[in-house]
Design a protein around this motif. Structure first.
Motif, short mmCIF file in Angstrom:
data_model
loop_
_atom_site.label_atom_id
_atom_site.label_comp_id
_atom_site.label_asym_id
_atom_site.label_seq_id
_atom_site.Cartn_x
_atom_site.Cartn_y
_atom_site.Cartn_z
N VAL A 38 0.83 -1.20 0.00
CA VAL A 38 0.00 0.00 0.00
C VAL A 38 0.87 1.25 0.00
CG1 VAL A 38 -0.24 0.21 2.52
CG2 VAL A 38 -2.11 0.93 1.06
N GLY A 39 0.39 2.30 -0.64
CA GLY A 39 1.12 3.57 -0.67
C GLY A 39 0.43 4.52 -1.63
N GLU A 40 0.86 5.79 -1.57
CA GLU A 40 0.25 6.80 -2.45
C GLU A 40 0.60 6.54 -3.91
OE1 GLU A 40 0.57 11.05 -0.51
OE2 GLU A 40 2.12 9.76 0.32
N SER A 41 -0.22 7.09 -4.81
CA SER A 41 0.10 7.01 -6.23
C SER A 41 1.48 7.62 -6.47
CB SER A 41 -0.92 7.81 -7.06
OG SER A 41 -2.14 7.17 -7.04
N GLY A 42 2.30 6.93 -7.22
CA GLY A 42 3.63 7.44 -7.52
C GLY A 42 4.69 6.96 -6.55
N CYS A 43 4.33 6.11 -5.57
CA CYS A 43 5.33 5.66 -4.59
C CYS A 43 6.17 4.51 -5.11
CB CYS A 43 4.65 5.27 -3.28
SG CYS A 43 3.79 3.69 -3.35
N GLY A 44 5.78 3.92 -6.26
CA GLY A 44 6.58 2.85 -6.85
C GLY A 44 6.01 1.47 -6.66
N LYS A 45 4.81 1.36 -6.08
CA LYS A 45 4.29 0.03 -5.75
C LYS A 45 3.94 -0.78 -7.01
CE LYS A 45 -0.32 1.86 -4.61
NZ LYS A 45 -0.11 3.19 -5.27
N SER A 46 3.36 -0.15 -8.00
CA SER A 46 3.06 -0.90 -9.24
C SER A 46 4.33 -1.26 -9.98
CB SER A 46 2.15 -0.07 -10.17
OG SER A 46 0.85 -0.01 -9.62
N THR A 47 5.30 -0.35 -9.98
CA THR A 47 6.58 -0.66 -10.63
C THR A 47 7.25 -1.85 -9.94
OG1 THR A 47 6.82 1.69 -11.13
CG2 THR A 47 8.79 0.33 -11.35
N LEU A 48 7.15 -1.90 -8.63
CA LEU A 48 7.74 -3.03 -7.90
C LEU A 48 7.09 -4.35 -8.35
CD1 LEU A 48 9.52 -4.25 -5.69
CD2 LEU A 48 7.75 -3.70 -4.03
N GLY A 49 5.76 -4.35 -8.46
CA GLY A 49 5.07 -5.56 -8.90
C GLY A 49 5.50 -5.98 -10.29
N ARG A 50 5.64 -5.01 -11.17
CA ARG A 50 6.02 -5.32 -12.55
C ARG A 50 7.49 -5.73 -12.64
NH1 ARG A 50 2.19 -3.12 -16.23
NH2 ARG A 50 3.80 -2.95 -17.82
N ALA A 51 8.32 -5.19 -11.75
CA ALA A 51 9.74 -5.56 -11.75
C ALA A 51 9.91 -7.02 -11.30
CB ALA A 51 10.53 -4.62 -10.85
N ILE A 52 9.05 -7.47 -10.40
CA ILE A 52 9.14 -8.87 -9.95
C ILE A 52 8.92 -9.80 -11.14
CG2 ILE A 52 8.01 -10.65 -8.54
CD1 ILE A 52 7.41 -8.40 -6.50
N LEU A 53 8.00 -9.43 -12.02
CA LEU A 53 7.68 -10.26 -13.19
C LEU A 53 8.61 -9.98 -14.37
CD1 LEU A 53 3.77 -10.08 -13.25
CD2 LEU A 53 5.25 -11.72 -12.11
#
Ligand code: SF4
Length: 335
Positions: A56-71
């Motif tokens: 969880v985190g604000e928009s722009g904190c990198g959470k979606s990028t982290l998910g995509r980097a795992i894949l």
């Protein structure tokens, strides 16, 4: 399902991240402000087999990028990603193919993530075709089975995405993610684009499917109440770094990092993109281009001390396994 393992590699660990970084080089006039956007900035994290780890985190904190980097949908800049004991960043394109079947993603936007020219049957069955699984009849059986599992009717198989509501489209996205019998699914804000009334249906569907297919979820969201509902553990992310990680009951009962505390103090506001008022979150999320030195949160933190702008706190483990990146709890640094 409950899982109290709060970190450290174990036989139950499905995914391990070590020092994971994803930097984007800045081009053009912005280059003078700093060389890189540090979307993910040194993440150490384990995902336990069978759990839902909320991120969880604000928009722009990198959470979606982290998910995509795992894949490896976004190629990490540095660090390590281990999936079921295999260092996947060292694998070539061909070696990744069998692992790709085991790691899937459900995207945020059910409108743009489905090919409008493909029928539902083609969308759900595409992965089976690409991976050469089964003959035509077997693939059709599998598609029908999955449609039933996600609550789509058999007659939907020849229809196109535009003929469906947002909730139904996300069900198509869920069926597509399930087609190859994955172990890990990155759920990237999977209900954010849906009406509130539909969100609960999709969340409940994901929870039922997790039990039935023994799935592991990384559930990325800015909605604290959704994350609380579905997660076993919760990681809070701020400007590319994990700042707190704990069992969900522990985290929501005893939020420790000042950022988490402020987010939760704003109840009933459960959306981290809505600025909390009670304890006061100062200012906007700074850009990850030129993040503040030391603790990234220090310009907004009500508890900031002098050293917070000079040194970077480590993600330290408290007595009960709760992890926090803050000098209020530990003097450990990563500098
Ligand atoms: Fe606040 Fe300092 Fe803790 Fe950062 S390290 S959250 S600035 S008290």
């Amino acid at each position: 399902m409950a899982n109290n393992n709060l970190g450290g590699s174990s036989p139950e660990t499905l995914v391990e991240l070590h020092g994971l970084r994803k930097y984007y080089e800045v081009k053009g006039s912005l280059k003078r402000a700093g060389g890189f956007v540090k979307a993910v900035d040194g993440v150490d994290l384990d995902i336990i087999r069978g759990e839902t780890l909320g991120l969880v985190g604000e928009s722009g904190c990198g959470k979606s990028t982290l998910g995509r980097a795992i894949l490896r949908l976004e190629e990490p800049t540095a660090g390590a990603v281990t999936f079921d004991g295999t260092d996947i960043l060292g694998l070539g394109r061909k070696e990744m193919i069998p692992l790709r079947a085991r790691m899937q993603i459900i995207f945020q936007d059910p409108y743009s993530s489905l090919n409008p020219r493909q029928t539902v049957g083609q969308i759900i069955g595409e992965g089976l075709l690409i991976h050469g699984m089964g003959n035509k009849a077997e693939r059709l059986d599998r598609v029908r089975y999955l449609m039933d599992k996600v609550g789509l009717r058999p007659g939907h198989i020849r229809r196109y995405p535009h003929e469906f509501s947002g909730g139904q489209r996300q069900r198509i996205g869920v069926a597509r993610a399930l087609a190859l019998q994955p172990e890990l699914i990155i759920c990237d804000e999977p209900v954010s684009a849906l009406d509130v009334s539909i969100q609960a249906q999709v969340i409940n569907l994901l929870m039922d499917l997790q039990d039935e297919f023994n799935l592991t979820y990384l559930f990325v969201s800015h909605d604290l109440s959704v994350v609380k509902h579905i997660s076993d553990r919760v990681a809070v992310m701020y400007l590319g770094r994990i700042v707190e990680l704990a069992d969900k009951h522990e985290l929501y009962a005893n939020p420790s990092h000042p950022y988490t505390r402020i987010l939760l103090s704003a109840a009933p506001v459960a959306d981290v993109n809505v600025t909390p008022a009670r304890e006061g979150l100062k200012g906007e999320l700074p850009t990850p281009l030129n993040s503040p030195a030391g603790c990234h949160f220090h310009p907004r933190c009500p508890d900031a001390m002098e050293k917070c702008s000079q040194k970077t706190p480590a993600l330290s483990t408290l007595e009960n396994g709760h992890k926090v990146r803050c000098f209020l709890y530990s003097d450990e640094t990563i500098d």
